[in-house]
Motif scaffolding. Structure first.
Motif, PDB file in Angstrom:
ATOM      1  N   VAL A   1     -76.606  10.270  72.161  1.00  8.18           N
ATOM      2  CA  VAL A   1     -76.822  10.491  73.591  1.00  8.18           C
ATOM      3  C   VAL A   1     -75.721   9.754  74.351  1.00  8.18           C
ATOM      4  O   VAL A   1     -75.451   8.579  74.069  1.00  8.18           O
ATOM      5  CB  VAL A   1     -78.188   9.924  74.052  1.00  8.18           C
ATOM      6  CG1 VAL A   1     -78.477  10.308  75.502  1.00  8.18           C
ATOM      7  CG2 VAL A   1     -79.318  10.365  73.139  1.00  8.18           C
ATOM      8  N   PHE A   2     -75.110  10.443  75.313  1.00  5.67           N
ATOM      9  CA  PHE A   2     -74.054   9.824  76.121  1.00  5.67           C
ATOM     10  C   PHE A   2     -74.542   9.717  77.551  1.00  5.67           C
ATOM     11  O   PHE A   2     -74.931  10.719  78.164  1.00  5.67           O
ATOM     12  CB  PHE A   2     -72.765  10.643  76.022  1.00  5.67           C
ATOM     13  CG  PHE A   2     -72.294  10.744  74.600  1.00  5.67           C
ATOM     14  CD1 PHE A   2     -71.622   9.692  74.008  1.00  5.67           C
ATOM     15  CD2 PHE A   2     -72.592  11.865  73.832  1.00  5.67           C
ATOM     16  CE1 PHE A   2     -71.220   9.750  72.673  1.00  5.67           C
ATOM     17  CE2 PHE A   2     -72.209  11.939  72.499  1.00  5.67           C
ATOM     18  CZ  PHE A   2     -71.517  10.880  71.926  1.00  5.67           C
ATOM     19  N   GLU A   3     -74.542   8.500  78.074  1.00 11.45           N
ATOM     20  CA  GLU A   3     -75.115   8.230  79.397  1.00 11.45           C
ATOM     21  C   GLU A   3     -74.043   7.630  80.307  1.00 11.45           C
ATOM     22  O   GLU A   3     -73.408   6.636  79.958  1.00 11.45           O
ATOM     23  CB  GLU A   3     -76.302   7.269  79.258  1.00 11.45           C
ATOM     24  CG  GLU A   3     -76.791   6.667  80.568  1.00 11.45           C
ATOM     25  CD  GLU A   3     -77.113   7.703  81.645  1.00 11.45           C
ATOM     26  OE1 GLU A   3     -77.848   8.655  81.357  1.00 11.45           O
ATOM     27  OE2 GLU A   3     -76.622   7.536  82.789  1.00 11.45           O
ATOM     28  N   ARG A   4     -73.881   8.232  81.455  1.00  7.97           N
ATOM     29  CA  ARG A   4     -72.839   7.787  82.391  1.00  7.97           C
ATOM     30  C   ARG A   4     -73.085   6.376  82.942  1.00  7.97           C
ATOM     31  O   ARG A   4     -72.159   5.586  83.101  1.00  7.97           O
ATOM     32  CB  ARG A   4     -72.786   8.767  83.555  1.00  7.97           C
ATOM     33  CG  ARG A   4     -71.917   8.279  84.700  1.00  7.97           C
ATOM     34  CD  ARG A   4     -71.960   9.230  85.856  1.00  7.97           C
ATOM     35  NE  ARG A   4     -71.169  10.402  85.580  1.00  7.97           N
ATOM     36  CZ  ARG A   4     -71.420  11.622  86.062  1.00  7.97           C
ATOM     37  NH1 ARG A   4     -72.466  11.805  86.835  1.00  7.97           N
ATOM     38  NH2 ARG A   4     -70.643  12.628  85.785  1.00  7.97           N
ATOM     39  N   GLN A   5     -74.333   6.089  83.243  1.00 10.10           N
ATOM     40  CA  GLN A   5     -74.635   4.832  83.947  1.00 10.10           C
ATOM     41  C   GLN A   5     -74.723   3.639  83.003  1.00 10.10           C
ATOM     42  O   GLN A   5     -74.795   3.795  81.792  1.00 10.10           O
ATOM     43  CB  GLN A   5     -75.968   4.967  84.696  1.00 10.10           C
ATOM     44  CG  GLN A   5     -75.973   6.012  85.783  1.00 10.10           C
ATOM     45  CD  GLN A   5     -75.014   5.695  86.935  1.00 10.10           C
ATOM     46  OE1 GLN A   5     -74.691   4.532  87.196  1.00 10.10           O
ATOM     47  NE2 GLN A   5     -74.552   6.733  87.610  1.00 10.10           N
ATOM     48  N   LEU A   6     -74.769   2.449  83.605  1.00 15.78           N
ATOM     49  CA  LEU A   6     -75.016   1.231  82.824  1.00 15.78           C
ATOM     50  C   LEU A   6     -76.453   1.249  82.292  1.00 15.78           C
ATOM     51  O   LEU A   6     -76.728   0.840  81.175  1.00 15.78           O
ATOM     52  CB  LEU A   6     -74.787   0.017  83.742  1.00 15.78           C
ATOM     53  CG  LEU A   6     -75.087  -1.373  83.208  1.00 15.78           C
ATOM     54  CD1 LEU A   6     -74.287  -1.659  81.944  1.00 15.78           C
ATOM     55  CD2 LEU A   6     -74.780  -2.428  84.271  1.00 15.78           C
ATOM     56  N   HIS A   7     -77.370   1.732  83.126  1.00 11.22           N
ATOM     57  CA  HIS A   7     -78.787   1.715  82.724  1.00 11.22           C
ATOM     58  C   HIS A   7     -79.202   3.065  82.168  1.00 11.22           C
ATOM     59  O   HIS A   7     -78.605   4.093  82.489  1.00 11.22           O
ATOM     60  CB  HIS A   7     -79.689   1.342  83.906  1.00 11.22           C
ATOM     61  CG  HIS A   7     -79.741   2.395  84.983  1.00 11.22           C
ATOM     62  ND1 HIS A   7     -80.624   3.448  84.945  1.00 11.22           N
ATOM     63  CD2 HIS A   7     -79.010   2.571  86.104  1.00 11.22           C
ATOM     64  CE1 HIS A   7     -80.436   4.213  86.000  1.00 11.22           C
ATOM     65  NE2 HIS A   7     -79.459   3.704  86.727  1.00 11.22           N
ATOM     66  N   VAL A   8     -80.226   3.044  81.323  1.00 11.50           N
ATOM     67  CA  VAL A   8     -80.808   4.294  80.835  1.00 11.50           C
ATOM     68  C   VAL A   8     -82.047   4.611  81.667  1.00 11.50           C
ATOM     69  O   VAL A   8     -82.526   3.772  82.433  1.00 11.50           O
ATOM     70  CB  VAL A   8     -81.201   4.187  79.337  1.00 11.50           C
ATOM     71  CG1 VAL A   8     -79.988   3.984  78.461  1.00 11.50           C
ATOM     72  CG2 VAL A   8     -82.243   3.092  79.123  1.00 11.50           C
ATOM     73  N   GLY A   9     -82.539   5.835  81.509  1.00  6.28           N
ATOM     74  CA  GLY A   9     -83.793   6.197  82.179  1.00  6.28           C
ATOM     75  C   GLY A   9     -83.608   7.146  83.337  1.00  6.28           C
ATOM     76  O   GLY A   9     -84.581   7.695  83.853  1.00  6.28           O
ATOM     77  N   GLY A  10     -82.367   7.328  83.802  1.00  9.32           N
ATOM     78  CA  GLY A  10     -82.103   8.255  84.904  1.00  9.32           C
ATOM     79  C   GLY A  10     -82.991   7.946  86.098  1.00  9.32           C
ATOM     80  O   GLY A  10     -83.009   6.809  86.597  1.00  9.32           O
ATOM     81  N   GLY A  11     -83.775   8.928  86.526  1.00 12.46           N
ATOM     82  CA  GLY A  11     -84.614   8.779  87.710  1.00 12.46           C
ATOM     83  C   GLY A  11     -85.960   8.128  87.433  1.00 12.46           C
ATOM     84  O   GLY A  11     -86.770   7.966  88.353  1.00 12.46           O
ATOM     85  N   MET A  12     -86.217   7.748  86.182  1.00 16.00           N
ATOM     86  CA  MET A  12     -87.555   7.234  85.873  1.00 16.00           C
ATOM     87  C   MET A  12     -87.814   5.805  86.363  1.00 16.00           C
ATOM     88  O   MET A  12     -88.881   5.540  86.927  1.00 16.00           O
ATOM     89  CB  MET A  12     -87.826   7.350  84.380  1.00 16.00           C
ATOM     90  CG  MET A  12     -89.292   7.275  84.034  1.00 16.00           C
ATOM     91  SD  MET A  12     -89.548   7.347  82.262  1.00 16.00           S
ATOM     92  CE  MET A  12     -90.606   8.740  82.119  1.00 16.00           C
ATOM     93  N   PRO A  13     -86.880   4.856  86.188  1.00 16.77           N
ATOM     94  CA  PRO A  13     -87.200   3.480  86.597  1.00 16.77           C
ATOM     95  C   PRO A  13     -87.538   3.364  88.080  1.00 16.77           C
ATOM     96  O   PRO A  13     -88.349   2.504  88.463  1.00 16.77           O
ATOM     97  CB  PRO A  13     -85.931   2.682  86.271  1.00 16.77           C
ATOM     98  CG  PRO A  13     -84.952   3.607  85.686  1.00 16.77           C
ATOM     99  CD  PRO A  13     -85.544   4.963  85.574  1.00 16.77           C
TER     100      PRO A  13
END
Ligand code: 48F
Length: 262
Positions: free
Chosen positions: A51-63
Motif C-alpha cells: 500500500v502506498f500512502e501519500r500522507q505521513l499518517h494512515v487512515g485517510g478520512g477516518m481519524p
C-alpha cells in the motif's frame, strides 16, 4: 551506542521492504479505511500486497471522524468486519454502532501489517504503468515531498498483477487513466462520473456494487468507487468503506489468479 548503526538499521530495513514492494500481486494506492481493509484481507490470504500512502499518517478520512469529532458510525454489516479486527463498537440505536475512530485506524493498520501487507507512507502514486492492450501493470511512485516542494525529480516504478485505486474522493488513479488513456473506464461515459450529494443509505448500498474492475488491471474501492460510478457520498458512516475494502480484496484475488501462470 553507535548513531550510524541506528541509521544503517533504518535504511537497510526500509530499502529491503521497498525492494520487496517493487514486484507484488496487488498494489494499493491509498491507506484509508478501504485500502487498509483490502490489504488486510489480501495479505491474510497470502497475496503479496503493498500500500502506498501519500500522507505521513494512515487512515485517510477516518481519524477525523465526523467534523473533527473522533468517532465514526457503522451499521451491522460493517460492525462484523470491526469484530474480526477486534475494534470495539458500542450499540447506539437504529441499528447503528459508535466507534472510536483512532482505535479503528490504528487497529486496522496494525492488523494489515501483521497479516503481511506492506504499508509505505509519504509515497505518492503519480502515474500507472501499462503494457500491450493498455493493461495496467504497476504504479509510478515518487516521494510526496518531491511533489509538495515541486521538485523536478523522476519517479520510480513498481510492478503488480492488479492495482486498487483506494485514493478516496479524488479517485486519483482513475483520473490519471482517463487523462492519459482516454475515457475508457467501465462507466456510462468512460470517465469518472463524480460523486453525488449526501445520501447515506444509498451511498452505503451502492459502494459495494461499485467496487469492481473499472479498467483492465485496475479495481476501484472505497469513496473512489462512489466517485467513479457517480454514487452519493455518505459522510461519517464507515461500514461501506470496510465492506468495499473486503470486496476489493475478493475481486483482486480473482484477477491475481487469472493472470498468474500455473
Ligand atoms: O480518503 P480516504 O479515507 O478514502 P476511503 O478509504 O475512505 C473514505 C472515508 O475516509 C471518508 C468517507 C466516509 O463516508 O467519505 O472520506 O475511500 O483515504 C484515501 C487515502 O488515499 C491517499 C490519501 O492521502 C488518503 O490517505 N491518497 C490519495 N491520493 C493518493 C494517495 C495518491 N495519489 N498516492 C498515494 N496516496
Amino acid at each position: 551506542m553507535d548513531e550510524v548503526l541506528i541509521s544503517r538499521a533504518i535504511t537497510e530495513s526500509y530499502f529491503k521492504e521497498f525492494a520487496e514492494a517493487m514486484d507484488v500481486d496487488v498494489a494499493i494506492a491509498g491507506a484509508g479505511p478501504a485500502g487498509m481493509t483490502a490489504a488486510y484481507y489480501l495479505a491474510k490470504e497470502g497475496a503479496k500486497t503493498a500500500v502506498f500512502e501519500r500522507q505521513l499518517h494512515v487512515g485517510g478520512g477516518m481519524p477525523g471522524g465526523g467534523m473533527m469529532f473522533n468517532r465514526i458510525v457503522v451499521q451491522e454489516e460493517g460492525k462484523q468486519i470491526l469484530d474480526e479486527f477486534g475494534v470495539r463498537a458500542e450499540e447506539y440505536e437504529g441499528g447503528l454502532y459508535i466507534v472510536d475512530s483512532l482505535e479503528a485506524v490504528s487497529t486496522i493498520c496494525s492488523k494489515a501489517i501483521k497479516a503481511g501487507a506492506r504499508i509505505l507512507n509519504l509515497i505518492s502514486v503519480e502515474d500507472v504503468m501499462i503494457r500491450e492492450g493498455d493493461v495496467i501493470t504497476g504504479l509510478v511512485l515518487n516521494w510526496s515531498a518531491v511533489s509538495w516542494s515541486k521538485l523536478h525529480i523522476d519517479p520510480l516504478t513498481i510492478k503488480s498483477k492488479v492495482v486498487i485505486d483506494a485514493t478516496g474522493h479524488d479517485s486519483e488513479v482513475c483520473r490519471i487513466v482517463v487523462r492519459k488513456l482516454g475515457p475508457k473506464l467501465k462507466t456510462q461515459t468512460g470517465e469518472v462520473l463524480g460523486e453525488k450529494p449526501m445520501w447515506a443509505q444509498r451511498g452505503e448500498r451502492e459502494i459495494v456494487e461499485n467496487t469492481r474492475e473499472v479498467y483492465p488491471g485496475l479495481i476501484v474501492a472505497g469513496m473512489a468507487a462512489s466517485a467513479v460510478f457517480g454514487s452519493p457520498r455518505m459522510g461519517a458512516i464507515f461500514g461501506g468503506m470496510l465492506l468495499s475494502g473486503k470486496r476489493a480484496a475478493e475481486v483482486a484475488a480473482e484477477i491475481v489468479q487469472r493472470v498468474t501462470p500455473l
